[in-house]
Design an enzyme around this catalytic site. Structure first.
Site, PDB file in Angstrom:
ATOM      1  N   VAL A 134       0.841  -1.193   0.000  1.00  0.00           N
ATOM      2  CA  VAL A 134       0.000   0.000   0.000  1.00  0.00           C
ATOM      3  C   VAL A 134       0.877   1.245   0.000  1.00  0.00           C
ATOM      4  CG1 VAL A 134      -1.947  -1.128   1.137  1.00  0.00           C
ATOM      5  CG2 VAL A 134      -0.185  -0.038   2.528  1.00  0.00           C
ATOM      6  N   CYS A 135       0.327   2.323  -0.514  1.00  0.00           N
ATOM      7  CA  CYS A 135       1.065   3.589  -0.540  1.00  0.00           C
ATOM      8  C   CYS A 135       1.336   4.045   0.888  1.00  0.00           C
ATOM      9  CB  CYS A 135       0.252   4.649  -1.278  1.00  0.00           C
ATOM     10  SG  CYS A 135       0.256   4.350  -3.061  1.00  0.00           S
ATOM     11  N   PRO A 136       2.481   4.613   1.136  1.00  0.00           N
ATOM     12  CA  PRO A 136       3.494   5.086   0.198  1.00  0.00           C
ATOM     13  C   PRO A 136       4.632   4.093  -0.040  1.00  0.00           C
ATOM     14  CG  PRO A 136       4.052   5.913   2.349  1.00  0.00           C
ATOM     15  CD  PRO A 136       2.782   5.072   2.505  1.00  0.00           C
ATOM     16  N   CYS A 170      -0.754   0.276  -6.598  1.00  0.00           N
ATOM     17  CA  CYS A 170      -1.278   1.313  -5.713  1.00  0.00           C
ATOM     18  C   CYS A 170      -1.604   2.543  -6.569  1.00  0.00           C
ATOM     19  CB  CYS A 170      -0.225   1.655  -4.658  1.00  0.00           C
ATOM     20  SG  CYS A 170      -0.621   3.119  -3.720  1.00  0.00           S
TER      21      CYS A 170
END
Length: 73
Positions: free
Chosen positions: A11-13, A38
């Site tokens: 998942v980001c970041p 993402c």
């Protein structure tokens, strides 16, 4: 030399965090091909590349929610 970095599932970041770490190990002229899923990274990675003066040579969507981008150092 092109180094591949698989960040799908992160998942980001984290795709950007992983890309920064991998790019730091490369020499000028080398490239990093990042595969990610993402959505936020579709903007974050190109923006980071531009800020750092890196060239984006390839950026494409390869699936419904998966992209690949190649950044040259």
């Amino acid at each position: 030399m092109i180094v591949k970095l698989e960040t799908a599932g992160l998942v980001c970041p984290f795709p950007l965090v992983e890309a920064k770490a991998a790019m730091a190990k490369l020499h000028k002229g080398d490239g990093l091909q990042i595969e990610f899923d993402c959505t936020q990274a579709t903007e974050a990675i190109p923006n980071w590349a531009a800020e750092e003066g890196y060239e984006v040579t390839d950026f494409e969507q390869i699936d419904d929610a998966k992209w690949t981008i190649t950044v040259l150092k």
